[in-house]
Design a protein around this motif. Structure first.
Motif, PDB file in Angstrom:
ATOM      1  N   LYS A  90       0.861  -1.281  -0.082  1.00  0.00           N
ATOM      2  CA  LYS A  90      -0.012  -0.052  -0.119  1.00  0.00           C
ATOM      3  C   LYS A  90       0.874   1.236  -0.138  1.00  0.00           C
ATOM      4  O   LYS A  90       0.583   2.439  -0.655  1.00  0.00           O
ATOM      5  CB  LYS A  90      -0.731  -0.175   1.057  1.00  0.00           C
ATOM      6  N   ALA A  91       1.890   1.506   0.760  1.00  0.00           N
ATOM      7  CA  ALA A  91       2.622   2.474   0.954  1.00  0.00           C
ATOM      8  C   ALA A  91       3.328   2.715  -0.324  1.00  0.00           C
ATOM      9  O   ALA A  91       3.492   4.036  -0.926  1.00  0.00           O
ATOM     10  CB  ALA A  91       3.812   2.365   1.992  1.00  0.00           C
ATOM     11  N   LEU A  92       3.979   1.776  -1.024  1.00  0.00           N
ATOM     12  CA  LEU A  92       4.635   1.881  -2.427  1.00  0.00           C
ATOM     13  C   LEU A  92       3.938   2.443  -3.490  1.00  0.00           C
ATOM     14  O   LEU A  92       4.455   2.850  -4.444  1.00  0.00           O
ATOM     15  CB  LEU A  92       5.394   0.621  -2.665  1.00  0.00           C
ATOM     16  N   LEU A  93       2.531   1.999  -3.451  1.00  0.00           N
ATOM     17  CA  LEU A  93       1.473   2.469  -4.439  1.00  0.00           C
ATOM     18  C   LEU A  93       1.196   3.833  -4.538  1.00  0.00           C
ATOM     19  O   LEU A  93       0.778   4.268  -5.581  1.00  0.00           O
ATOM     20  CB  LEU A  93       0.263   1.402  -4.522  1.00  0.00           C
ATOM     21  N   SER A  94       1.628   4.637  -3.766  1.00  0.00           N
ATOM     22  CA  SER A  94       1.637   5.921  -3.783  1.00  0.00           C
ATOM     23  C   SER A  94       2.590   6.477  -4.639  1.00  0.00           C
ATOM     24  O   SER A  94       2.356   7.760  -5.102  1.00  0.00           O
ATOM     25  CB  SER A  94       1.918   6.714  -2.077  1.00  0.00           C
ATOM     26  N   TYR A  95       3.534   5.872  -5.118  1.00  0.00           N
ATOM     27  CA  TYR A  95       4.617   6.449  -6.029  1.00  0.00           C
ATOM     28  C   TYR A  95       4.108   5.992  -7.477  1.00  0.00           C
ATOM     29  O   TYR A  95       3.775   4.999  -7.804  1.00  0.00           O
ATOM     30  CB  TYR A  95       5.963   5.547  -5.768  1.00  0.00           C
ATOM     31  N   PRO A  96       4.169   7.059  -8.184  1.00  0.00           N
ATOM     32  CA  PRO A  96       3.593   6.645  -9.424  1.00  0.00           C
ATOM     33  C   PRO A  96       4.399   5.737 -10.509  1.00  0.00           C
ATOM     34  O   PRO A  96       3.790   5.106 -11.354  1.00  0.00           O
ATOM     35  CB  PRO A  96       3.586   8.160 -10.376  1.00  0.00           C
ATOM     36  N   VAL A  97       5.618   5.481 -10.192  1.00  0.00           N
ATOM     37  CA  VAL A  97       6.613   4.473 -10.831  1.00  0.00           C
ATOM     38  C   VAL A  97       6.192   3.004 -10.456  1.00  0.00           C
ATOM     39  O   VAL A  97       6.394   2.147 -11.317  1.00  0.00           O
ATOM     40  CB  VAL A  97       7.902   4.900 -10.551  1.00  0.00           C
TER      41      VAL A  97
END
Length: 258
Positions: A90-97
């Protein structure tokens, strides 16, 4: 081309992250992945050796139960692992890449590689310790394992969205999914059941997967009723449905509204 390279890099980084998160940096984490299925096969061997003189196929109880349990775990562990993909990242999905598809691909690769390694180690141990000399169709076994993993991927991808949208569904799925271990042919051969029970069981794709895997382990096993095309069709339908649900929910996943 740059976009493809970016996805490869992100997926590789996610695989490394998943490995460290799930198994840790110590060897004990990886050893548990092998010990758990070994313990299950050993337990089933002890129980059924006490009530039966011979397994339903061959002469080795451990090999018979491993030939049912191992392909089942390709589905079970994959579907469970995939269903938790969005929560774990979940935390990583906030990054567009980083896209949800990168997370799904990384988890699929890691789980499949882990299950394949565990299967090879367990079969090698059984062959060496039991003195099994029969030839095995490794291509057939690999095909069954791949089909089981694809079915698990499809069900798991569907459940990513369904678990988030409908909390009650997660409980219902757990209740329905639990008996599959008992009714998928892990302990017995479907051909030994009388009709109409045998015909009814053949609607379960896991029964076909286990028959497919066993036909690779035992050259003499005919696997009457095996339909490989049925398994592949079910797996593909589940995967397409899962991708459709995931694509339609992509914005909500990104904004953490699921």
């Amino acid at each position: 081309m740059k976009l493809i390279e970016q996805h490869f890099r992100v997926t590789a980084a996610l695989i490394v992250r998943e490995m460290s998160t799930r198994y840790g940096s110590k060897p004990g984490g990886y050893l548990w992945a092998i010990f758990d299925p070994v313990a299950h096969v050993a337990m089933m061997t002890v129980i059924f050796q006490a009530i039966a003189r011979m397994p339903a196929l061959g002469l080795s109880f451990p090999l018979f139960f491993a030939s049912g349990y191992l392909p089942f775990t390709f589905y079970q562990r994959m579907s469970s692992f995939m269903a938790g993909t969005m929560k774990a990242n979940k935390a990583l999905l906030s990054y567009p890449v980083v896209s949800p598809f990168d997370a799904i691909v990384s988890r699929f690769i890691l789980q499949f590689m882990t299950d394949a390694l565990v299967t090879l180690v367990i079969l090698f141990m059984i062959v060496e310790l039991s003195g099994v000399t029969q030839p095995m169709d490794t291509a057939g076994m690999a095909g069954a394992a791949g089909a089981a993993a694809m079915l698990g991927l499809g069900i798991g991808t569907i459940n990513i969205v369904m678990f988030a949208r409908f909390p009650l569904y997660e409980q219902i799925f757990g209740i329905v999914n639990r008996p599959l271990f008992m009714i998928s042919g892990v302990f017995f051969l479907p051909e030994s059941l009388p009709n109409p029970f045998r015909d009814f069981m053949l609607y379960n794709p896991l029964v076909h997967i286990i028959m497919w895997f066993r036909s690779g382990v035992y050259p003499e096993y005919r696997a009457d009723g095996l339909d490989k095309g049925y398994v592949i069709e079910i797996a593909l339908v589940c995967f397409v449905l899962g991708l459709t649900l995931l694509t339609s929910s992509m914005r909500e996943i990104r904004e953490d509204r699921l």
